[in-house]
Design a protein around this motif. Structure first.
Motif, PDB file in Angstrom:
ATOM      1  N   ARG A  95      78.416  13.843 -24.681  1.00 54.04           N
ATOM      2  CA  ARG A  95      77.640  13.017 -25.615  1.00 54.04           C
ATOM      3  C   ARG A  95      76.591  12.183 -24.890  1.00 54.04           C
ATOM      4  N   GLY A 130      72.774  16.434 -29.906  1.00 50.63           N
ATOM      5  CA  GLY A 130      74.161  16.077 -29.641  1.00 50.63           C
ATOM      6  C   GLY A 130      74.350  14.889 -28.726  1.00 50.63           C
ATOM      7  N   TYR A 131      73.273  14.409 -28.159  1.00 52.35           N
ATOM      8  CA  TYR A 131      73.376  13.272 -27.243  1.00 52.35           C
ATOM      9  C   TYR A 131      73.309  11.964 -28.020  1.00 52.35           C
ATOM     10  N   ARG A 132      74.193  11.039 -27.663  1.00 54.27           N
ATOM     11  CA  ARG A 132      74.234   9.734 -28.319  1.00 54.27           C
ATOM     12  C   ARG A 132      73.712   8.613 -27.421  1.00 54.27           C
TER      13      ARG A 132
END
Length: 177
Positions: A95, A130-132
């Protein structure tokens, strides 16, 4: 004035990109190649080109076709150890987009290449979906590094403030666009 092409590295760029990275770790960092820190540099294809959610960018000097700068992104959060546990928990692998190897050869510095490369990495992370969070760490002993990252993000942990100074590394979060 020189002109640069920022692009995703091709297989033909990997040797030149590796050369930029190794020159920086030897000359700027003064550490030389340390396997536990720099293993990715040996196999750039496996570290950044082959995985779908990773990327390696190069800035190519259009005058002579040489790689002037590099920047990479992968989906691995900071490992504990050597990094503090709270950072590994805050920025989990999968993430977290970790910015790595944002290196510019000395003769090409002060031309905005690092900022352009980071902007492209942030666009890549955003497009992934999908990266937070975007994380990186830097060695503040490298001239200009800490000021550059402070201009783009916020410090989330400064090891120099720990008893004994930790590894002396400063950890940052950069906002996603």
């Amino acid at each position: 004035m020189r002109s640069y092409c920022i692009r995703t590295a091709t297989p033909d760029d990997l040797d030149d990109a590796r050369s930029v990275m190794l020159d920086i770790v030897y000359e700027d960092f003064g550490t030389g190649y340390v396997p536990r820190w720099h293993r990715d540099i040996v196999d750039l294809h496996q570290a950044y080109v082959a995985p779908a959610r990773h990327t390696l960018l190069v800035a190519v000097d259009e005058r002579d076709g040489t790689v002037a700068a590099t920047a990479a992104l992968d989906s691995r959060g900071p490992a504990h150890p050597p990094n503090p546990r709270h950072l590994a928990e805050r920025y989990p692998s999968g993430r977290t987009a970790q910015l790595r190897r944002v290196y510019v050869r000395p003769e090409h510095r002060r031309r905005g290449l690092a900022r352009r490369l980071v902007d492209e990495l942030l666009d890549f992370a955003t497009a992934d979906g999908g990266y937070r969070a975007v994380y990186l760490h830097t060695d503040p002993a490298v001239p200009g590094a800490e000021a550059f990252w402070r201009s783009l993000g916020k410090s989330v942990h400064d090891e120099r403030e720990e008893p004994g100074g930790g590894q002396g590394i400063v950890h940052f979060e950069v906002p996603l666009p």
